[in-house]
Design an enzyme around this catalytic site. Structure first.
Site, short mmCIF file in Angstrom:
data_model
loop_
_atom_site.label_atom_id
_atom_site.label_comp_id
_atom_site.label_asym_id
_atom_site.label_seq_id
_atom_site.Cartn_x
_atom_site.Cartn_y
_atom_site.Cartn_z
CD GLU A 67 18.33 22.18 66.43
OE1 GLU A 67 18.99 21.28 66.98
OE2 GLU A 67 18.85 23.11 65.79
CG ASP A 158 22.05 20.53 61.37
OD1 ASP A 158 20.96 20.63 60.80
OD2 ASP A 158 22.16 20.32 62.59
#
Length: 317
Positions: A67, A158
């Site tokens: 993250e 991602d």
């Protein structure tokens, strides 16, 4: 994937052997690094590196920060685990005062004398890939190439947007976006060199040294703010002031909240965190006990892996 689709692993291993793909590591079970103690950061990163190096018969030099939640002390922990570089958003650099013109390369940061290279991932590329036509990416890169000397532009994101997010499977594969994107790269290979992070570090000198502020991607820092201030921050950040030059300059220094306050915002998260910390401490105490026999140490390693699994980030925020 290793169990159900070993043929996929074999294909990736072939790409690695031909230097078409570089495998990067991370923390094994994708914890937020700020949410686990230092010993577990090093342990998870080392475990994943060992696994990937064995699986793909390669050397892992870099890692993905879950993250993109960053604190400067992580540089020391990451290098202690044997990692030499990571990728963070260019947003991290900008909140620390770095201008866009200075972000077409990479920097070295430091903690306790340990050096870590950091490549700034381009926010512009994250919005272009894979959502816009491939040639919009080419035109952006051509603009960069024409205006900077030997620039490096990094795309780091991602994999979810390549088939998992709604409608992306159709767009990327059935509508052949990926095929057209790769073809566009090939058509422009006379001036556009596709490379890997390690190749970049081996052949391009760093632009300098930089210490990054505590940060994550822009939305995450908004979500970490308590509810009522978060609404006000969202209103200020997203109101229509795109034509105000001073506002656009000021907004880059706005970072929102501090990730660890999710444990304040959600008491359940704090309970899980405290329990995880207690178990980690008990495992470390047992690990230091020289009287443990081999069977006991095997049980201890099973317990450590269960702890690492429980540290996965998703349920904490």
């Amino acid at each position: 994937i290793e169990t159900a689709h070993p043929e996929y692993i074999e294909r990736v291993r072939g790409l690695v052997a031909r230097n078409q793909t570089e495998i990067i590591g991370g923390a094994y079970y994708e914890p937020i690094l700020a949410n686990i103690p230092r010993r577990d950061r090093i342990g998870q990163i080392s475990m994943y590196t060992e696994h990937l190096e064995s699986l793909f018969q390669t050397t892992v030099r870099g890692m993905w920060v879950p993250e993109r939640v960053w604190e400067q002390s992580f540089a020391g922990d990451i290098t202690a685990a044997g990692i030499r570089y990571t990728i963070l958003d260019d947003h991290h650099f900008k909140t620390g005062g770095m201008e866009q013109d200075a972000l077409f390369g990479y920097y070295v940061t430091e903690d306790d004398g340990r050096l870590l290279s950091v490549l700034p991932g381009s926010e512009r590329l994250r919005y272009l890939i894979p959502f816009q036509d491939p040639y919009e990416t080419i035109e952006y890169l051509r603009e960069v190439a024409n205006n900077y000397e030997n620039p490096v532009v990094v795309f780091g994101d991602d994999g979810e947007k390549f088939g998992t997010w709604p409608d992306t499977y159709k767009h990327v594969y059935e509508d052949r976006w990926l095929e057209r994107f790769l073809q566009a790269l090939r058509e422009n290979e006379s001036w556009l060199h596709v490379t890997t992070p390690s190749e970049t570090l081996d052949h391009v000198t760093p632009l300098g040294t930089f210490y990054l502020p505590d940060a994550s991607y822009r939305e995450m820092t908004e979500w970490a703010v308590p509810p009522h201030p978060q609404q006000e921050l969202h209103r200020l950040m997203h109101q229509e002031r795109h034509d105000d030059e001073d506002w656009n300059k000021l907004i880059q220094f706005t970072r929102g909240g501090f990730w660890r306050n999710f444990r304040v915002k959600y008491p359940e998260s704090n309970e899980m965190y405290a329990r995880s910390l207690e178990i980690s401490t008990r495992i470390a105490q047992l690990d230091a006990d020289p009287s443990l026999d081999s069977d006991q140490r095997e049980l201890l390693e099973d317990a450590r892996r269960c702890l690492y699994r429980a540290q996965c980030n998703c349920s904490f925020w």
